[in-house]
Design an enzyme around this catalytic site. Structure first.
Site, PDB file in Angstrom:
ATOM      1  CG  ASP A  75     -13.533 -20.671  65.027  1.00 24.72           C
ATOM      2  OD1 ASP A  75     -12.570 -21.224  65.596  1.00 24.72           O
ATOM      3  OD2 ASP A  75     -14.504 -20.202  65.636  1.00 24.72           O
TER       4      ASP A  75
ATOM      5  CG  ASP B 110     -11.967 -23.155  69.964  1.00 24.61           C
ATOM      6  OD1 ASP B 110     -12.024 -22.878  68.757  1.00 24.61           O
ATOM      7  OD2 ASP B 110     -11.905 -22.305  70.854  1.00 24.61           O
TER       8      ASP B 110
END
Length: 414
Positions: A293, A116
């Site tokens: 992202d 992430d």
């Protein structure tokens, strides 16, 4: 004093979070033998090879869960903006999309981590644990690793955490991270141990003294996977293997937690959408903006851009439109395969210095066997480029030059 290495990027995991930048100026200090670069395979959470895989759920169940995770991720980012006075780093809620496998400790213990780019701390659940969520693999036992050390309070790694307290008995660095969107939290001792990757050849790439959170009190929502996706070509490259090429756009801010880009416009075919100026701009207090992202699946766009996109595609695509029975997506077409969308106009994001043209497979998703839907969602504030739209692109991050690159690629050929 423990000499603890902080890898210069961040990720969150269900079992452990790991954050690694692919920048050539990152100092890896890895023991790699004959190579100064390496490749790590990524496993989609919906793959049968993922520890999160659940055979009981349908493709429609998977899609619903993916939309919910994307919305949850959006809410997480908006929570960060709405709570500017909070000083605690945030723990990303609701899982993630891509996992990475590695080993931790001596002897090495297997770990699956969610990758992430929008989180701060590497962490995993450790024994003994006061309160831990259920996980399929064994909890990490620090007492069984000969290279495990607790990080002292006065160490650079503890200072980098920014929010910590020293335990009175051991003077160790204790952290307490909270997520405000769903109440998820992790608490534990900042620690150091040996982290080992295995590349495809295989070679072992070892990082001694890797800093991570050894959590003994964790709460939150962690779910199983919802279906299957082919992840055979998904890899993350490091060191000399990380070649930055293709169209490049500069990072738009010095934010340490998110990668902001400058999106100047959106086109459908040859027609640029009538989007108000400045809606993708990042303010001085880090409100708004456009984030790239890895933890969000479907791209989210501010409604001022999303609605013109929906209108333009609806006008230009001459297929039967149908409401999504699950109410997940706002624009859907009756199409049993992507072949029916092959001749439809493409969607292009115009970043500063880079035009990224999305193929149909990265623009639409199959909500049902007979229904293809625009794989984007509306937002009131923040816009996010999700990993679904990043499919079949080599996406590079050069933190020395502060650039992000996009190059179309057939990832199935890797």
């Amino acid at each position: 004093m423990v000499n603890t290495t902080l890898l210069p990027a961040a990720a969150i995991a269900l079992f452990i979070s790991i954050i690694i930048y692919t920048s050539p100026c990152a100092s890896f200090n890895a023991e790699t033998g004959s190579t100064d670069g390496f490749s790590v395979r990524l496993i989609h959470r919906d793959s049968p090879q993922s520890p999160l895989y659940d055979t009981n759920l349908t493709a429609a169940d998977r899609t619903k869960a993916t939309v919910r995770r994307s919305v949850s991720r959006l809410n997480y980012f908006e929570t960060l903006i709405s709570s500017p006075m909070e000083i605690a780093p945030k723990l990303t809620p609701d899982g993630g999309e891509y996992l990475m496998f590695f080993h931790l400790g001596t002897p090495p213990a297997p770990v699956y981590a969610i990758v992430d780019t929008g989180s701060h701390l590497t962490w995993l659940q450790c024994l003994p644990c006061k309160t831990c969520y259920n996980q399929t693999q064994s909890l990490f036992d620090p007492s069984k690793s000969s290279t495990y050390k607790k990080v002292p309070c006065r160490s650079p790694a503890c200072a980098a955490l920014e929010v910590e307290e020293c335990t009175k008995d051991t003077k160790s660095c204790y952290y307490d991270l909270v997520v405000y969107g769903d109440g998820s939290s992790t608490m534990g001792v900042l620690s150091g141990d040996t982290l080992t990757f295995e590349d495809p050849f295989p070679n072992n790439i070892t990082f001694p003294h890797m800093a991570f959170g050894c959590a003994d009190d964790t709460s939150g929502t962690f779910e199983k996977s919802q279906g299957y996706q082919d992840d055979s070509g998904s890899r993350m490259q490091f060191g000399s293997n990380a070649v930055i090429y293709g169209d490049m756009t500069p990072l738009a801010s010095e934010s340490t937690s998110n990668y902001y880009l400058t999106l100047e416009g959106i086109s459908v075919g040859n027609d640029e959408l009538p989007i108000p100026d400045g809606i993708f701009n990042l303010t001085e207090d880090f409100k708004g903006g456009f984030i790239i992202d890895s933890g969000t699946t479907y791209t989210t766009l501010r409604v001022e851009a999303f609605l013109p996109l929906v209108d333009a595609l609806g006008e230009k695509i001459h297929l039967q439109q149908k409401e999504d029975p699950s109410n997940q997506f706002q624009l859907c077409f009756v199409a049993g395969s992507f072949d029916k969308l092959a001749s439809t106009p493409v969607v292009t994001f115009h970043f500063k210095g880079a035009d990224v043209v999305f193929p149909q497979q990265s623009t639409y998703t199959k909500a049902f066997d007979w229904l293809c839907c625009l794989a984007m969602l509306p937002s009131s504030n923040i816009s996010i480029l999700g990993n679904f739209q990043q499919q079949n692109f080599d996406v590079g991050f050069d933190l020395c030059k502060k650039l992000v690159s996009f190059a179309a690629s057939d990832c199935a050929a890797f």
